[in-house]
Motif scaffolding. Structure first.
Motif, PDB file in Angstrom:
ATOM      1  N   ALA A  17      42.721  49.408  37.343  1.00 25.85           N
ATOM      2  CA  ALA A  17      41.478  48.701  36.993  1.00 25.85           C
ATOM      3  C   ALA A  17      41.671  47.841  35.749  1.00 25.85           C
ATOM      4  CB  ALA A  17      40.340  49.701  36.785  1.00 25.85           C
ATOM      5  N   LEU A  18      42.384  48.365  34.754  1.00 29.56           N
ATOM      6  CA  LEU A  18      42.638  47.578  33.546  1.00 29.56           C
ATOM      7  C   LEU A  18      43.505  46.367  33.842  1.00 29.56           C
ATOM      8  CD1 LEU A  18      43.259  50.219  30.744  1.00 29.56           C
ATOM      9  CD2 LEU A  18      41.285  48.734  31.054  1.00 29.56           C
ATOM     10  N   TYR A  19      44.521  46.565  34.679  1.00 29.20           N
ATOM     11  CA  TYR A  19      45.393  45.443  35.031  1.00 29.20           C
ATOM     12  C   TYR A  19      44.603  44.361  35.767  1.00 29.20           C
ATOM     13  CZ  TYR A  19      48.883  49.014  34.012  1.00 29.20           C
ATOM     14  OH  TYR A  19      49.615  50.009  33.419  1.00 29.20           O
ATOM     15  N   GLU A  20      43.702  44.770  36.629  1.00 36.24           N
ATOM     16  CA  GLU A  20      42.891  43.812  37.374  1.00 36.24           C
ATOM     17  C   GLU A  20      41.991  43.007  36.429  1.00 36.24           C
ATOM     18  OE1 GLU A  20      41.537  41.926  40.895  1.00 36.24           O
ATOM     19  OE2 GLU A  20      43.231  43.269  40.576  1.00 36.24           O
ATOM     20  N   VAL A  21      41.365  43.665  35.486  1.00 37.42           N
ATOM     21  CA  VAL A  21      40.507  42.966  34.525  1.00 37.42           C
ATOM     22  C   VAL A  21      41.332  42.011  33.665  1.00 37.42           C
ATOM     23  CG1 VAL A  21      39.072  43.280  32.472  1.00 37.42           C
ATOM     24  CG2 VAL A  21      38.691  44.695  34.482  1.00 37.42           C
ATOM     25  N   HIS A  22      42.487  42.440  33.232  1.00 34.21           N
ATOM     26  CA  HIS A  22      43.348  41.565  32.421  1.00 34.21           C
ATOM     27  C   HIS A  22      43.807  40.360  33.222  1.00 34.21           C
ATOM     28  CE1 HIS A  22      44.137  44.015  28.681  1.00 34.21           C
ATOM     29  NE2 HIS A  22      43.272  44.704  29.374  1.00 34.21           N
ATOM     30  N   ARG A  23      44.080  40.554  34.501  1.00 37.52           N
ATOM     31  CA  ARG A  23      44.462  39.431  35.366  1.00 37.52           C
ATOM     32  C   ARG A  23      43.340  38.402  35.426  1.00 37.52           C
ATOM     33  NH1 ARG A  23      43.663  37.943  40.714  1.00 37.52           N
ATOM     34  NH2 ARG A  23      42.403  39.794  41.112  1.00 37.52           N
ATOM     35  N   LEU A  24      42.115  38.875  35.554  1.00 40.08           N
ATOM     36  CA  LEU A  24      40.976  37.957  35.589  1.00 40.08           C
ATOM     37  C   LEU A  24      40.807  37.227  34.265  1.00 40.08           C
ATOM     38  CD1 LEU A  24      38.399  40.222  37.444  1.00 40.08           C
ATOM     39  CD2 LEU A  24      39.649  38.291  38.404  1.00 40.08           C
ATOM     40  N   LEU A  25      40.880  37.982  33.177  1.00 39.28           N
ATOM     41  CA  LEU A  25      40.690  37.370  31.855  1.00 39.28           C
ATOM     42  C   LEU A  25      41.792  36.386  31.503  1.00 39.28           C
ATOM     43  CD1 LEU A  25      39.513  40.480  29.824  1.00 39.28           C
ATOM     44  CD2 LEU A  25      38.116  38.546  30.592  1.00 39.28           C
ATOM     45  N   ASP A  26      42.987  36.620  32.033  1.00 39.75           N
ATOM     46  CA  ASP A  26      44.140  35.783  31.724  1.00 39.75           C
ATOM     47  C   ASP A  26      44.243  34.562  32.628  1.00 39.75           C
ATOM     48  OD1 ASP A  26      46.473  35.291  30.193  1.00 39.75           O
ATOM     49  OD2 ASP A  26      47.731  36.154  31.773  1.00 39.75           O
ATOM     50  N   SER A  27      43.348  34.430  33.578  1.00 38.53           N
ATOM     51  CA  SER A  27      43.472  33.358  34.561  1.00 38.53           C
ATOM     52  C   SER A  27      43.001  32.010  34.013  1.00 38.53           C
ATOM     53  CB  SER A  27      42.680  33.695  35.824  1.00 38.53           C
ATOM     54  OG  SER A  27      41.300  33.628  35.575  1.00 38.53           O
ATOM     55  N   ALA A  28      43.755  31.004  34.363  1.00 40.47           N
ATOM     56  CA  ALA A  28      43.381  29.643  33.988  1.00 40.47           C
ATOM     57  C   ALA A  28      42.074  29.251  34.662  1.00 40.47           C
ATOM     58  CB  ALA A  28      44.489  28.675  34.384  1.00 40.47           C
ATOM     59  N   GLN A  29      41.819  29.776  35.852  1.00 36.29           N
ATOM     60  CA  GLN A  29      40.604  29.430  36.588  1.00 36.29           C
ATOM     61  C   GLN A  29      39.351  29.855  35.831  1.00 36.29           C
ATOM     62  OE1 GLN A  29      43.312  30.881  37.762  1.00 36.29           O
ATOM     63  NE2 GLN A  29      44.001  29.718  39.524  1.00 36.29           N
ATOM     64  N   ALA A  44      33.691  36.870  35.671  1.00 31.07           N
ATOM     65  CA  ALA A  44      34.673  36.954  36.748  1.00 31.07           C
ATOM     66  C   ALA A  44      34.593  38.346  37.361  1.00 31.07           C
ATOM     67  CB  ALA A  44      36.070  36.687  36.217  1.00 31.07           C
ATOM     68  N   LEU A  45      34.545  38.379  38.673  1.00 36.28           N
ATOM     69  CA  LEU A  45      34.497  39.644  39.398  1.00 36.28           C
ATOM     70  C   LEU A  45      35.721  39.721  40.297  1.00 36.28           C
ATOM     71  CD1 LEU A  45      30.845  39.309  40.715  1.00 36.28           C
ATOM     72  CD2 LEU A  45      31.557  40.525  38.681  1.00 36.28           C
ATOM     73  N   SER A  46      36.361  40.865  40.315  1.00 40.83           N
ATOM     74  CA  SER A  46      37.436  41.030  41.290  1.00 40.83           C
ATOM     75  C   SER A  46      36.825  40.920  42.676  1.00 40.83           C
ATOM     76  CB  SER A  46      38.129  42.379  41.109  1.00 40.83           C
ATOM     77  OG  SER A  46      37.270  43.434  41.492  1.00 40.83           O
ATOM     78  N   ASP A  47      37.621  40.464  43.628  1.00 41.63           N
ATOM     79  CA  ASP A  47      37.106  40.316  44.980  1.00 41.63           C
ATOM     80  C   ASP A  47      36.632  41.658  45.523  1.00 41.63           C
ATOM     81  OD1 ASP A  47      36.644  38.413  47.110  1.00 41.63           O
ATOM     82  OD2 ASP A  47      38.159  39.538  48.228  1.00 41.63           O
ATOM     83  N   ARG A  48      37.373  42.714  45.237  1.00 40.47           N
ATOM     84  CA  ARG A  48      36.973  44.048  45.702  1.00 40.47           C
ATOM     85  C   ARG A  48      35.637  44.471  45.104  1.00 40.47           C
ATOM     86  NH1 ARG A  48      39.834  49.228  43.628  1.00 40.47           N
ATOM     87  NH2 ARG A  48      38.039  50.562  43.837  1.00 40.47           N
ATOM     88  N   PHE A  49      35.456  44.261  43.795  1.00 40.90           N
ATOM     89  CA  PHE A  49      34.197  44.626  43.151  1.00 40.90           C
ATOM     90  C   PHE A  49      33.039  43.834  43.764  1.00 40.90           C
ATOM     91  CE2 PHE A  49      30.985  44.374  39.779  1.00 40.90           C
ATOM     92  CZ  PHE A  49      30.843  45.705  39.475  1.00 40.90           C
ATOM     93  N   TYR A  50      33.264  42.552  43.998  1.00 44.66           N
ATOM     94  CA  TYR A  50      32.228  41.708  44.602  1.00 44.66           C
ATOM     95  C   TYR A  50      31.838  42.244  45.981  1.00 44.66           C
ATOM     96  CZ  TYR A  50      29.948  37.716  46.765  1.00 44.66           C
ATOM     97  OH  TYR A  50      29.060  36.911  47.419  1.00 44.66           O
ATOM     98  N   ARG A  51      32.842  42.509  46.816  1.00 44.77           N
ATOM     99  CA  ARG A  51      32.563  42.979  48.179  1.00 44.77           C
ATOM    100  C   ARG A  51      31.872  44.334  48.192  1.00 44.77           C
ATOM    101  NH1 ARG A  51      37.944  42.081  48.922  1.00 44.77           N
ATOM    102  NH2 ARG A  51      38.190  44.295  49.418  1.00 44.77           N
ATOM    103  N   GLU A  52      32.316  45.257  47.341  1.00 46.10           N
ATOM    104  CA  GLU A  52      31.805  46.625  47.397  1.00 46.10           C
ATOM    105  C   GLU A  52      30.515  46.848  46.616  1.00 46.10           C
ATOM    106  OE1 GLU A  52      34.959  49.271  46.291  1.00 46.10           O
ATOM    107  OE2 GLU A  52      36.213  48.665  47.975  1.00 46.10           O
ATOM    108  N   ALA A  53      30.279  46.085  45.564  1.00 43.90           N
ATOM    109  CA  ALA A  53      29.144  46.394  44.694  1.00 43.90           C
ATOM    110  C   ALA A  53      28.131  45.271  44.542  1.00 43.90           C
ATOM    111  CB  ALA A  53      29.661  46.780  43.302  1.00 43.90           C
ATOM    112  N   VAL A  54      28.506  44.045  44.863  1.00 44.04           N
ATOM    113  CA  VAL A  54      27.627  42.925  44.538  1.00 44.04           C
ATOM    114  C   VAL A  54      27.153  42.159  45.764  1.00 44.04           C
ATOM    115  CG1 VAL A  54      27.480  40.747  43.249  1.00 44.04           C
ATOM    116  CG2 VAL A  54      28.728  42.680  42.283  1.00 44.04           C
ATOM    117  N   ALA A  55      27.987  41.994  46.758  1.00 44.21           N
ATOM    118  CA  ALA A  55      27.741  41.054  47.853  1.00 44.21           C
ATOM    119  C   ALA A  55      26.429  41.284  48.600  1.00 44.21           C
ATOM    120  CB  ALA A  55      28.894  41.069  48.841  1.00 44.21           C
TER     121      ALA A  55
END
Length: 87
Positions: A17-29, A44-55
């Motif tokens: 989970a930490l690696y995923e958040v760091h990947r998002l924060l480190d993204s140029a996008q 920024a939401l991970s795709d998994r978090f979006y699908r499972e908790a937000v969509a």
């Protein structure tokens, strides 16, 4: 945002989970989206978090799917624009 297990020990914290958040924060996008929007907050939401908790039950036009790349990983994510900004 992402959800998952984080393990704490005498050396600090670790977990996918930490690696995923760091990947998002480190993204140029994410940085580019924030700069172009002029907003103080871009989420920024991970795709998994979006699908499972937000969509379910949200306006999907407020979330933009983007391909996110960082030094060691690539994948998809969602960027949320609080003021319905379109890039």
């Amino acid at each position: 945002m992402h959800a998952g297990e984080v393990i704490a020990d005498e050396h600090g914290h670790a977990g996918v989970a930490l690696y995923e958040v760091h990947r998002l924060l480190d993204s140029a996008q994410l940085r580019t989206a924030q700069q172009l929007s002029g907003a103080d907050l871009v989420v920024a939401l991970s795709d998994r978090f979006y699908r499972e908790a937000v969509a379910r039950g949200v306006d999907p036009s407020r979330y933009r799917r983007v391909d996110v790349t960082s030094r060691e990983h690539s994948g998809s994510a969602r960027i949320y624009f609080p003021n319905s900004i379109t890039l």
